[in-house]
Design an enzyme around this catalytic site. Sequence first.
Site, mmCIF file in Angstrom:
data_model
loop_
_atom_site.group_PDB
_atom_site.id
_atom_site.type_symbol
_atom_site.label_atom_id
_atom_site.label_comp_id
_atom_site.label_asym_id
_atom_site.label_seq_id
_atom_site.Cartn_x
_atom_site.Cartn_y
_atom_site.Cartn_z
ATOM 1 N N SER A 269 0.826 -1.216 0.000
ATOM 2 C CA SER A 269 0.000 0.000 0.000
ATOM 3 C C SER A 269 0.857 1.261 0.000
ATOM 4 C CB SER A 269 -0.955 -0.004 1.200
ATOM 5 O OG SER A 269 -0.254 -0.180 2.413
ATOM 6 N N HIS A 299 -2.073 -8.736 1.887
ATOM 7 C CA HIS A 299 -1.659 -7.502 2.566
ATOM 8 C C HIS A 299 -2.636 -7.167 3.688
ATOM 9 C CE1 HIS A 299 0.327 -3.855 3.375
ATOM 10 N NE2 HIS A 299 -0.121 -3.085 2.398
ATOM 11 N N HIS A 348 6.691 -12.876 8.736
ATOM 12 C CA HIS A 348 6.702 -11.534 8.158
ATOM 13 C C HIS A 348 7.793 -11.482 7.095
ATOM 14 C CE1 HIS A 348 7.185 -7.138 7.837
ATOM 15 N NE2 HIS A 348 5.934 -7.084 8.243
ATOM 16 N N ARG A 357 4.387 -4.370 17.112
ATOM 17 C CA ARG A 357 2.981 -3.979 17.034
ATOM 18 C C ARG A 357 2.101 -5.038 17.696
ATOM 19 N NH1 ARG A 357 2.441 -3.194 10.726
ATOM 20 N NH2 ARG A 357 3.431 -5.240 10.910
ATOM 21 N N ASP A 403 -1.074 -8.716 12.681
ATOM 22 C CA ASP A 403 -2.405 -9.243 12.381
ATOM 23 C C ASP A 403 -2.827 -10.357 13.327
ATOM 24 O OD1 ASP A 403 -2.849 -7.626 10.010
ATOM 25 O OD2 ASP A 403 -1.277 -8.826 9.096
#
Length: 464
Positions: A269, A299, A348, A357, A403
């Site tokens: 993105s 994504h 990742h 995160r 995620d």
Amino acid sequence: MAHLLSKSVKQLVRKIPIVGQTATRSVTTLQETLAAQVPEKQKSLAALKKEHGSHVIGEVTIDQCIGGARSVKCMLWETSNLDPAEGIRFRGLTIPECQAVLPTYSGVAGDGEPLLESLLWLLLTSEVPTKEQVDTLTAELHSRAKLPDHVIPLLNSLPKDMHPMTQFTIGLNACQTESKFAKAYAEGVPKTDYHTYALEDILTVIAVLPEIAATIYRNVYFDGVVNKDTSLDYSGNFARMLGYDNPSFDELMRLYLCIHTDHEGGNASAHTTHLVGSTLSDPYLSYAAGLNALAGPLHGLANQEVLKWIQELKAKFEAEGKPITAETITEFAWDTLNAKKVIPGYGHAVLRKTDPRYTSQREFALKHMPDDELFKVVDTIYQVMPGVLKEHGKVANPYPNVDSHSGVLLWHYGFTQFQYYTVLFGVSRAVGGLSQLYWDRALGLPLERPKSVTPEWLWSQVKK
């Protein structure tokens, strides 16, 4: 939340006025701060190119050429850097450091999650703002947030079964009628002024995204009514527009939006926004393109895949009358891997450790929802999954990414429409991608145009 601060962060902290003290001068605006920085950064980049432009910084292998340019160092990105070992740094600050020094809703750094506006200021200027500066930016974003008259009727006309991300890109594209950059370009403004008009669009795009996103959410899942509360910050007002009136959920939105803003420039993105922007498409069109990249299953859709996997795990063992333990989770993980499927939320492209995160979301859960059933499942998965994936041996990074946790936090607050989750991601990612787009125009970065090669050319290089 207490964190150890690096020397550089402590120096930044000392520059921030103590809450409650009155400043001895007027507050410097975001535009004034950037205007002072642009000439020096332009000069520095020009010198770097002139004096060291031929310096070699890497090489490209055939694997990288075929494999999506993975790890090829060929993009300038101001706002953040992703280190495989330590994770993301926003303008040099880690997530814990940002939590310790950036202004919060209470006004006391470290007391709650940072305001998204404070991170926007940091990414644009590389400076930690004062609470007064953040308040001026909040007010400015609210003042820019009115949608063009044709946008809400357009969103209301879209079919409810159209994917929320498709609606999101349509809504943002429809706002492009207001682009000051496109108008200025058409009028022939000099290149040296491009960044001024780009900033106008960037701030407005960031300002209008919450109402576009909330209108889609309320249309698809509820009654279509969107209520605002501009006495709150950006994230708090967004929570009200979504229909949530819970200070704890406000804090979750502040955390969620901040940690998803930027992850250096190579992700799809961010890279798409940068690439389309390099054609001098305005920020509306550039970020709408970035949203389309974010909508891809590899994504931005990953967090809903994680939640689905966890719920399948939970349903399977409840149906079999088995408890959810480290042993049964291990069993389910091996069933997934043996079926040639991936464990969603783990691994990742760059990171080789637990995603910071993820850690920040785990800390939020421990503070706000330690007894939540799904959180306990996620926490147990965290304890056993790295070992399973290491034993499996085919995963470069056996640790959880962002995620792996975000869907569970949203689910706790009754935000169960996981097909919509990527829209939240899209509201956040605008801050990083568009902050960089400002500097693309300020530094006069050119049209991006890499050289492609054919398979025959690659074979010829090997034979040489």
